[in-house]
Design a protein around this motif. Structure first.
Motif, PDB file in Angstrom:
ATOM      1  N   ASN A  55       0.833  -1.216   0.000  1.00  0.00           N
ATOM      2  CA  ASN A  55       0.000   0.000   0.000  1.00  0.00           C
ATOM      3  C   ASN A  55       0.861   1.256   0.000  1.00  0.00           C
ATOM      4  N   ASP A  56       1.926   1.208  -0.776  1.00  0.00           N
ATOM      5  CA  ASP A  56       2.896   2.307  -0.864  1.00  0.00           C
ATOM      6  C   ASP A  56       2.605   3.101  -2.141  1.00  0.00           C
ATOM      7  N   ASN A  57       1.791   4.145  -1.996  1.00  0.00           N
ATOM      8  CA  ASN A  57       1.372   4.922  -3.169  1.00  0.00           C
ATOM      9  C   ASN A  57       2.541   5.555  -3.907  1.00  0.00           C
ATOM     10  N   ARG A  58       3.535   6.024  -3.176  1.00  0.00           N
ATOM     11  CA  ARG A  58       4.706   6.640  -3.819  1.00  0.00           C
ATOM     12  C   ARG A  58       5.416   5.623  -4.708  1.00  0.00           C
ATOM     13  N   GLU A  59       5.569   4.409  -4.199  1.00  0.00           N
ATOM     14  CA  GLU A  59       6.238   3.368  -4.984  1.00  0.00           C
ATOM     15  C   GLU A  59       5.394   2.967  -6.185  1.00  0.00           C
ATOM     16  N   VAL A  60       4.093   2.851  -5.999  1.00  0.00           N
ATOM     17  CA  VAL A  60       3.204   2.475  -7.105  1.00  0.00           C
ATOM     18  C   VAL A  60       3.291   3.503  -8.225  1.00  0.00           C
ATOM     19  N   ILE A  61       3.165   4.773  -7.883  1.00  0.00           N
ATOM     20  CA  ILE A  61       3.258   5.829  -8.901  1.00  0.00           C
ATOM     21  C   ILE A  61       4.645   5.827  -9.547  1.00  0.00           C
ATOM     22  N   GLY A  62       5.673   5.695  -8.713  1.00  0.00           N
ATOM     23  CA  GLY A  62       7.043   5.664  -9.239  1.00  0.00           C
ATOM     24  C   GLY A  62       7.268   4.516 -10.199  1.00  0.00           C
TER      25      GLY A  62
END
Length: 136
Positions: free
Chosen positions: A61-68
């Motif tokens: 649930n790591d939005n920064r990683e998903v977007i990255g």
């Protein structure tokens, strides 16, 4: 992909899968970072590694990683075409996708004889031939 690099890449991918199976997502991601360093010059392994990183980002649930990872998946195509590979970059969203990083000590001998410019020249030659064929 040279055999020695392929072997180490596959070991890293297996290690990531084993860690993910026991829900050790931090170690799974660390193994994928190693796989990224090894496979980033080769289109399919590079895409596959970012895809696996995206999956781990979703599980965390790591939005920064998903977007990255979504950005990196898209950028992999032009990066491959133009030969831009920030050597040593582990591929996670915590480090700029454009930033070269010193190679881990244990990977230095394995990746020492990997001149990127040779790959760029080969690609440019292939693209030039394709353009000439299309224009002819």
């Amino acid at each position: 992909m040279p055999k020695k690099i392929k072997y180490e890449y596959q070991l890293s991918i297996r290690s990531a899968q084993e860690a993910e199976e026991i829900n050790d997502l931090d170690n799974a991601f660390k193994s994928l970072e190693r796989a990224h360093i090894l496979g980033q010059r080769y289109f399919i392994p590079h895409i596959a590694t970012h895809w696996q990183m995206l999956r781990i980002g979703l599980k965390r649930n790591d939005n920064r990683e998903v977007i990255g990872q979504i950005v990196r998946l898209i950028a992999t195509v032009p990066g491959f075409i133009f030969g831009w590979v920030p050597r040593g970059n582990p591929g996670g969203a915590n480090i700029s996708a454009l930033k070269p990083v010193p190679l881990p000590t244990d990977l230095q001998p394995l990746l020492a004889d990997s001149p990127i410019w040779r790959d760029v020249l080969i690609r440019l030659t292939i693209y030039a031939v394709i353009v000439l064929i299309v224009l002819a």
